[in-house]
Design a protein around this motif. Structure first.
Motif, PDB file in Angstrom:
ATOM      1  N   UNK A  15       0.825  -1.209   0.000  1.00  0.00           N
ATOM      2  CA  UNK A  15       0.000   0.000   0.000  1.00  0.00           C
ATOM      3  C   UNK A  15       0.850   1.247   0.000  1.00  0.00           C
ATOM      4  N   UNK A  16       0.283   2.306  -0.544  1.00  0.00           N
ATOM      5  CA  UNK A  16       1.025   3.562  -0.692  1.00  0.00           C
ATOM      6  C   UNK A  16       0.809   4.501   0.490  1.00  0.00           C
ATOM      7  N   UNK A  17       1.784   5.377   0.704  1.00  0.00           N
ATOM      8  CA  UNK A  17       1.671   6.400   1.749  1.00  0.00           C
ATOM      9  C   UNK A  17       0.850   7.576   1.210  1.00  0.00           C
ATOM     10  N   UNK A  44      -0.178   3.399  -8.163  1.00  0.00           N
ATOM     11  CA  UNK A  44       0.050   2.197  -8.979  1.00  0.00           C
ATOM     12  C   UNK A  44       1.529   1.850  -9.051  1.00  0.00           C
ATOM     13  N   UNK A  45       2.340   2.880  -9.172  1.00  0.00           N
ATOM     14  CA  UNK A  45       3.792   2.668  -9.239  1.00  0.00           C
ATOM     15  C   UNK A  45       4.286   2.004  -7.935  1.00  0.00           C
ATOM     16  N   UNK A  46       3.786   2.504  -6.805  1.00  0.00           N
ATOM     17  CA  UNK A  46       4.227   1.985  -5.506  1.00  0.00           C
ATOM     18  C   UNK A  46       3.757   0.539  -5.307  1.00  0.00           C
ATOM     19  N   UNK A  47       2.475   0.283  -5.526  1.00  0.00           N
ATOM     20  CA  UNK A  47       1.999  -1.078  -5.256  1.00  0.00           C
ATOM     21  C   UNK A  47       2.578  -2.089  -6.244  1.00  0.00           C
ATOM     22  N   UNK A  80       5.537  -1.916  -7.586  1.00  0.00           N
ATOM     23  CA  UNK A  80       6.923  -2.101  -7.146  1.00  0.00           C
ATOM     24  C   UNK A  80       6.995  -3.011  -5.927  1.00  0.00           C
ATOM     25  N   UNK A  81       6.089  -2.799  -4.976  1.00  0.00           N
ATOM     26  CA  UNK A  81       6.076  -3.635  -3.758  1.00  0.00           C
ATOM     27  C   UNK A  81       5.746  -5.082  -4.100  1.00  0.00           C
ATOM     28  N   UNK A  82       4.797  -5.243  -5.002  1.00  0.00           N
ATOM     29  CA  UNK A  82       4.390  -6.590  -5.409  1.00  0.00           C
ATOM     30  C   UNK A  82       5.560  -7.315  -6.076  1.00  0.00           C
ATOM     31  N   UNK A  83       6.211  -6.614  -6.968  1.00  0.00           N
ATOM     32  CA  UNK A  83       7.312  -7.220  -7.712  1.00  0.00           C
ATOM     33  C   UNK A  83       8.453  -7.616  -6.774  1.00  0.00           C
ATOM     34  N   UNK A  84       8.825  -6.722  -5.871  1.00  0.00           N
ATOM     35  CA  UNK A  84       9.947  -7.055  -4.981  1.00  0.00           C
ATOM     36  C   UNK A  84       9.552  -8.136  -3.973  1.00  0.00           C
ATOM     37  N   UNK A  85       8.329  -8.077  -3.479  1.00  0.00           N
ATOM     38  CA  UNK A  85       7.902  -9.083  -2.483  1.00  0.00           C
ATOM     39  C   UNK A  85       7.853 -10.486  -3.073  1.00  0.00           C
ATOM     40  N   UNK A  86       7.530 -10.566  -4.343  1.00  0.00           N
ATOM     41  CA  UNK A  86       7.300 -11.884  -4.949  1.00  0.00           C
ATOM     42  C   UNK A  86       8.458 -12.334  -5.838  1.00  0.00           C
ATOM     43  N   UNK A  87       9.565 -11.595  -5.810  1.00  0.00           N
ATOM     44  CA  UNK A  87      10.714 -11.946  -6.663  1.00  0.00           C
ATOM     45  C   UNK A  87      11.167 -13.383  -6.394  1.00  0.00           C
ATOM     46  N   UNK A  88      11.266 -14.152  -7.440  1.00  0.00           N
ATOM     47  CA  UNK A  88      11.774 -15.528  -7.315  1.00  0.00           C
ATOM     48  C   UNK A  88      10.785 -16.508  -6.711  1.00  0.00           C
ATOM     49  N   UNK A 127      -3.886  -4.416  -9.016  1.00  0.00           N
ATOM     50  CA  UNK A 127      -3.002  -5.428  -8.403  1.00  0.00           C
ATOM     51  C   UNK A 127      -3.243  -6.786  -9.068  1.00  0.00           C
ATOM     52  N   UNK A 128      -4.504  -7.097  -9.321  1.00  0.00           N
ATOM     53  CA  UNK A 128      -4.825  -8.389  -9.950  1.00  0.00           C
ATOM     54  C   UNK A 128      -4.226  -8.464 -11.364  1.00  0.00           C
ATOM     55  N   UNK A 129      -4.299  -7.364 -12.100  1.00  0.00           N
ATOM     56  CA  UNK A 129      -3.700  -7.350 -13.452  1.00  0.00           C
ATOM     57  C   UNK A 129      -2.191  -7.548 -13.355  1.00  0.00           C
TER      58      UNK A 129
END
Ligand code: PGA
Length: 251
Positions: A127-129, A139-142, A144-152, A187-189
């Motif tokens: 979630x964004x601040x 959208x950019x923040x969430x 980015x968070x999704x991508x880094x959290x789920x890397x690998x 987020x779903x997309x």
């Protein structure tokens, strides 16, 4: 097709005695509600006693955090394996952990991997601040968070995402149903892009941030919102029960 989830995040509230009393006050009624996955996330020290109280019921148990290392000299920390015998789910990357305990995307990613590695289902918070929201960067923040959290992470295995705009947490200023629905659709997309359409269709994505018995009806009918992560309102038995029963009635 996606069973809604209502998870109560008790945060750093309740002594063991208070936790037991809170569960006793709502357990029987909560157990009866169908078509909603009900999750209680008490503090670590209350996981075992709360687990005993809800044994054999339809209520599930979650922790609020874990440490990613398997075991060893990490004084004060709790590993995924320690939790695996106690509970089914675990909140990871809550904004309070990011803000007060310096959790970065890399740390969150390791925690998600540790949880999945022992069969615990993460409730991954993003979630964004406020400033990011106002700058149009949600959208950019969430993403980015999704991508880094789920890397690998190859398989999500029951992982739940909670979209929690930081400005809505504990402020009494919830997002609108439309705002939350729109970001959750985004987020779903994103998940479809990172994985595939099937994963995106099946994953549960919750809204969190000042959800109460008075406003839950605004969120649950939204097509993309699959439930709520509830903080303050989960500490009152009658209110939490009302959130769960309203969600069941709207399902
Ligand atoms: P709140 O907290 O419902 O008290 O806003 C939600 C959360 O932090 O998960």
């Amino acid at each position: 097709m996606r069973t809604p989830v209502i998870a109560g995040n008790w945060k750093m509230n309740t002594t063991v005695g208070e936790a037991v009393a809170l569960v006793r006050a709502m357990r029987a009624e909560l157990d009866k509600v169908s078509n909603v996955e009900k999750v209680l996330c008490p503090p670590f020290v209350s996981l075992a006693p709360v687990g005993e109280l809800i044994k054999g019921s339809s209520i599930k148990l979650g922790a609020q955090n874990l440490y990613f290392a398997e075991k060893g000299a990490y004084t004060g920390e709790v590993s995924a394996l320690m939790l695996a015998g106690l509970c089914e789910l675990v909140i990871i990357g809550h904004s309070e952990r990011r803000q007060y305990f310096g959790e970065t995307g890399e740390v969150v990613n390791k925690k998600v991997a540790a949880a999945l590695g022992v069969g615990l289902k993460p409730i991954l918070c993003i979630g964004e601040k406020l400033a990011e929201n106002e700058a149009g960067k949600t959208e950019e923040v969430v993403s980015g968070q999704l991508k880094s959290s789920l890397a690998g992470i190859a398989s999500l295995d029951g992982l739940i995402v909670a979209y929690e705009p930081v400005w809505a947490i504990g402020t009494g200023r919830a997002a609108t149903g439309e705002q939350a629905n729109e970001t959750i659709a985004f987020i779903r997309r994103n998940i479809s892009g990172l994985y595939d359409d099937k994963v995106a269709r099946e994953i549960r994505i919750l809204y969190g941030g000042s959800v109460t018995a008075a406003n839950v009806a605004e969120f649950m009918p939204q097509p993309e919102i699959d439930g709520a992560l509830v903080g303050g309102a989960s500490l009152k038995a009658a209110e939490f029960l009302s959130i769960v029963t309203q969600t069941s009635a709207m399902g």
